[in-house]
Design a protein around this motif. Structure first.
Motif, PDB file in Angstrom:
ATOM      1  N   VAL A   2       0.836  -1.208   0.000  1.00 34.08           N
ATOM      2  CA  VAL A   2       0.000   0.000   0.000  1.00 34.08           C
ATOM      3  C   VAL A   2       0.868   1.255   0.000  1.00 34.08           C
ATOM      4  CG1 VAL A   2      -1.666   1.332   1.336  1.00 34.08           C
ATOM      5  CG2 VAL A   2      -1.986  -1.133   1.068  1.00 34.08           C
ATOM      6  N   VAL A   3       1.929   1.242   0.820  1.00 36.04           N
ATOM      7  CA  VAL A   3       2.836   2.391   0.867  1.00 36.04           C
ATOM      8  C   VAL A   3       3.508   2.607  -0.490  1.00 36.04           C
ATOM      9  CG1 VAL A   3       4.970   3.263   1.894  1.00 36.04           C
ATOM     10  CG2 VAL A   3       3.227   2.222   3.342  1.00 36.04           C
ATOM     11  N   MET A   4       3.931   1.524  -1.134  1.00 37.00           N
ATOM     12  CA  MET A   4       4.541   1.630  -2.462  1.00 37.00           C
ATOM     13  C   MET A   4       3.578   2.277  -3.456  1.00 37.00           C
ATOM     14  SD  MET A   4       6.456  -2.068  -2.813  1.00 37.00           S
ATOM     15  CE  MET A   4       6.611  -1.839  -4.600  1.00 37.00           C
ATOM     16  N   LEU A   5       2.308   1.852  -3.433  1.00 41.99           N
ATOM     17  CA  LEU A   5       1.325   2.416  -4.355  1.00 41.99           C
ATOM     18  C   LEU A   5       1.080   3.892  -4.066  1.00 41.99           C
ATOM     19  CD1 LEU A   5      -1.237  -0.539  -4.456  1.00 41.99           C
ATOM     20  CD2 LEU A   5       0.137   0.293  -6.374  1.00 41.99           C
ATOM     21  N   LEU A   6       1.007   4.251  -2.796  1.00 42.84           N
ATOM     22  CA  LEU A   6       0.766   5.652  -2.434  1.00 42.84           C
ATOM     23  C   LEU A   6       1.938   6.536  -2.854  1.00 42.84           C
ATOM     24  CD1 LEU A   6      -0.866   5.285   1.113  1.00 42.84           C
ATOM     25  CD2 LEU A   6      -1.994   5.869  -1.047  1.00 42.84           C
ATOM     26  N   ILE A   7       3.161   6.064  -2.605  1.00 43.65           N
ATOM     27  CA  ILE A   7       4.336   6.854  -2.975  1.00 43.65           C
ATOM     28  C   ILE A   7       4.445   6.989  -4.489  1.00 43.65           C
ATOM     29  CG2 ILE A   7       6.867   6.859  -2.992  1.00 43.65           C
ATOM     30  CD1 ILE A   7       6.813   5.664  -0.219  1.00 43.65           C
ATOM     31  N   SER A   8       4.205   5.904  -5.209  1.00 44.71           N
ATOM     32  CA  SER A   8       4.278   5.946  -6.662  1.00 44.71           C
ATOM     33  C   SER A   8       3.220   6.875  -7.234  1.00 44.71           C
ATOM     34  CB  SER A   8       4.114   4.534  -7.234  1.00 44.71           C
ATOM     35  OG  SER A   8       4.219   4.548  -8.633  1.00 44.71           O
ATOM     36  N   ALA A   9       2.001   6.803  -6.696  1.00 43.35           N
ATOM     37  CA  ALA A   9       0.935   7.680  -7.182  1.00 43.35           C
ATOM     38  C   ALA A   9       1.249   9.141  -6.869  1.00 43.35           C
ATOM     39  CB  ALA A   9      -0.398   7.273  -6.556  1.00 43.35           C
TER      40      ALA A   9
ATOM     41  N   VAL B 175      -0.057   6.378 -16.076  1.00 42.94           N
ATOM     42  CA  VAL B 175       0.056   6.362 -14.611  1.00 42.94           C
ATOM     43  C   VAL B 175      -0.765   5.211 -14.038  1.00 42.94           C
ATOM     44  CG1 VAL B 175      -0.398   7.647 -12.492  1.00 42.94           C
ATOM     45  CG2 VAL B 175       0.461   8.845 -14.522  1.00 42.94           C
ATOM     46  N   TRP B 176      -1.978   5.054 -14.535  1.00 45.59           N
ATOM     47  CA  TRP B 176      -2.832   3.988 -14.016  1.00 45.59           C
ATOM     48  C   TRP B 176      -2.289   2.611 -14.390  1.00 45.59           C
ATOM     49  CZ3 TRP B 176      -5.308   6.021 -10.387  1.00 45.59           C
ATOM     50  CH2 TRP B 176      -5.888   7.279 -10.491  1.00 45.59           C
ATOM     51  N   ILE B 177      -1.699   2.501 -15.582  1.00 42.91           N
ATOM     52  CA  ILE B 177      -1.098   1.221 -15.978  1.00 42.91           C
ATOM     53  C   ILE B 177       0.075   0.878 -15.056  1.00 42.91           C
ATOM     54  CG2 ILE B 177       0.237   0.082 -17.802  1.00 42.91           C
ATOM     55  CD1 ILE B 177      -1.495   1.567 -19.839  1.00 42.91           C
ATOM     56  N   LYS B 178       0.908   1.880 -14.738  1.00 38.34           N
ATOM     57  CA  LYS B 178       2.040   1.639 -13.843  1.00 38.34           C
ATOM     58  C   LYS B 178       1.561   1.217 -12.455  1.00 38.34           C
ATOM     59  CE  LYS B 178       4.271   5.065 -11.991  1.00 38.34           C
ATOM     60  NZ  LYS B 178       5.165   6.232 -11.760  1.00 38.34           N
ATOM     61  N   LEU B 179       0.563   1.908 -11.934  1.00 41.12           N
ATOM     62  CA  LEU B 179       0.043   1.562 -10.609  1.00 41.12           C
ATOM     63  C   LEU B 179      -0.591   0.175 -10.618  1.00 41.12           C
ATOM     64  CD1 LEU B 179      -1.555   4.977  -9.554  1.00 41.12           C
ATOM     65  CD2 LEU B 179       0.629   4.004  -8.805  1.00 41.12           C
ATOM     66  N   ALA B 180      -1.294  -0.157 -11.699  1.00 42.55           N
ATOM     67  CA  ALA B 180      -1.907  -1.488 -11.786  1.00 42.55           C
ATOM     68  C   ALA B 180      -0.831  -2.569 -11.836  1.00 42.55           C
ATOM     69  CB  ALA B 180      -2.799  -1.563 -13.017  1.00 42.55           C
ATOM     70  N   ALA B 181       0.251  -2.310 -12.567  1.00 43.89           N
ATOM     71  CA  ALA B 181       1.333  -3.290 -12.643  1.00 43.89           C
ATOM     72  C   ALA B 181       1.972  -3.506 -11.282  1.00 43.89           C
ATOM     73  CB  ALA B 181       2.384  -2.824 -13.654  1.00 43.89           C
ATOM     74  N   ILE B 182       2.209  -2.406 -10.536  1.00 42.13           N
ATOM     75  CA  ILE B 182       2.776  -2.533  -9.196  1.00 42.13           C
ATOM     76  C   ILE B 182       1.844  -3.327  -8.296  1.00 42.13           C
ATOM     77  CG2 ILE B 182       3.462  -1.242  -7.129  1.00 42.13           C
ATOM     78  CD1 ILE B 182       4.388   1.008  -8.951  1.00 42.13           C
TER      79      ILE B 182
END
Length: 423
Positions: free
Chosen positions: A204-211, A234-241
């Protein structure tokens, strides 16, 4: 007054030159076409390493039933951590077109000082560890002085330190000496696991920081009047993570113990390495210092003429490399639980190999920290897979050497292609 004039007068607004350009802006298909064009032009980045990693994973999972087990997966991450950090350390100097052959033994001497100070002189371990990192800092400053100020090639300076520091490690520890690391907080780095919920919290922290980072970049570019990439990227990158990270966390949260005591959870070393990767990437991608490193690696004379303090940048690059080398050695000794005079002696060439295999150019100016991390995983998979097959160590060295030569060849050919020369 026009909107452009208003934007120019606003002091907090970013300047276009302070932003990271992506080369080609536009929609999703524009980005895909631009990426394919770069690949055809020879700029493949980490693509060969990723392909090799997938091929190796399929090969070893076919040859050994133990390769894809949860236990081996966790062991592979612990095994690769030392090489990942050392590879990332070397990226800072490789991007300049330089090299540091002493990085491994610098970390070894730093750990020797740490363990001797704690065991023989009773120095509190945080202070002793700080002294070990201080040694890495001073070594990097020493190398940077002779390379940037005196003008001695980095190969010569660091080769001399590679030989000399082996003698220094013997002097500090003593011939045949061995000290155990008895600090539970440090041993947990390579031998402890997060609780089951901790792995999901990490994701979750990784997704928040990346976003947050992605939308912050987009906001800066918008305020500067610079085009943005498609929001869908951006959404594709977050979905991949989310997908890849979710699979990794789920697998590592399974019980991989062989007794009544459950062994589960993401190894502690994973968030530690990811933090180093994130900070290093932030420095290289979003600071002037990082852009100066790429500029010097691309054309040092042009960078100097444009006002870049080339000597200062080189000095700090070697300081960062040597300091991170001590961090790599710390992960190595906490994994085995002891320090002797040979720590770091054999790993530096593997670190260079990891960076080159991942797509970092030996000629400077091209590559990223994540490329070194991927290259280190490739080498770790080779070592791990061949070990599971009970093949001799000589085969491991032969295969790793062949992969390195292949990666260096790809790098050289891609340079020729990007220069407009038909291969």
């Amino acid at each position: 007054m026009s909107s452009n004039a208003t934007r120019t007068e606003a002091a907090p607004d970013p300047v276009t030159s302070d932003l990271i350009g992506s080369g080609v802006e536009g929609g999703l298909m524009d980005q895909v076409r631009a990426w394919l064009q770069r690949v055809r032009g020879g700029d493949m980045g980490a693509l060969p390493a990723i392909g090799g990693l997938l091929v190796l994973a399929v090969l070893f999972s076919t040859l050994s039933p133990f390769f894809l087990t949860e236990r081996n997966f966790a062991n592979l991450l612990n095994q690769a951590a030392t090489l990942v950090v050392l590879g990332m350390a070397l990226v800072f100097v490789l991007l300049l077109g330089e090299i540091d052959l002493s990085a491994g033994v610098t970390g070894g001497v730093g750990m020797a000082l740490f363990v001797v100070l704690t065991a023989q002189f009773g120095v509190p371990w945080p202070l002793a560890l700080l002294i070990g990192f201080g040694f890495g800092f001073l070594t990097g400053a020493f190398i940077g002085f002779f390379v940037a100020r005196v003008g001695i090639p980095s190969f010569v300076v660091t080769l001399g330190l590679f030989l000399g520091f082996q003698g220094l490690a013997l002097t500090v520890i003593g011939p045949g000496g061995l000290y155990r690391v008895e600090v539970p907080e440090l041993l947990a780095l390579q031998n402890g696991n997060l609780p089951v919920w901790g792995g999901w919290a990490m994701l979750v922290v990784m997704l928040l920081i990346s976003a947050a980072t992605s939308f912050w970049d987009r906001n800066r570019r918008t305020r500067a009047g610079v085009p943005n990439r498609a929001l869908s990227l951006v959404w594709i990158k977050l979905a991949a993570i989310a997908v890849i990270g979710g699979v990794v966390v789920y697998v590592l949260n399974q019980n991989r113990g062989q007794s009544v005591v459950a062994v589960e959870g993401v190894p502690i070393i994973v968030p530690v390495v990811l933090t180093i990767l994130w900070i290093g990437t932030l420095v290289l991608d979003r600071t002037k210092f990082g852009r100066y490193i790429y500029a010097i690696g691309g054309n040092a004379e042009a960078a100097r003429r444009s006002g870049v303090k080339v000597r200062w940048v080189k000095w700090w690059a070697f300081v960062i490399c040597s300091s991170l080398a001590v961090a790599s050695a710390l992960l190595a000794v906490t994994r085995v639980g002891s320090v002797d005079a040979t720590v770091g002696r054999d790993i530096v060439l593997s670190g260079v190999a990891a960076a080159v295999v991942g797509g970092v150019s030996l000629f400077g100016g091209r590559g990223r920290l994540v490329h070194a991390a991927i290259g280190a995983l490739v080498i770790a998979v080779i070592t791990n897979g061949l070990g599971l097959l009970n093949l001799p160590a000589g085969v491991n060295l032969l295969v790793t050497g062949g992969v390195l030569i292949l990666a260096a060849t790809v790098d050289a050919l891609s340079r020729l292609r990007s220069g407009g020369i038909r291969i």
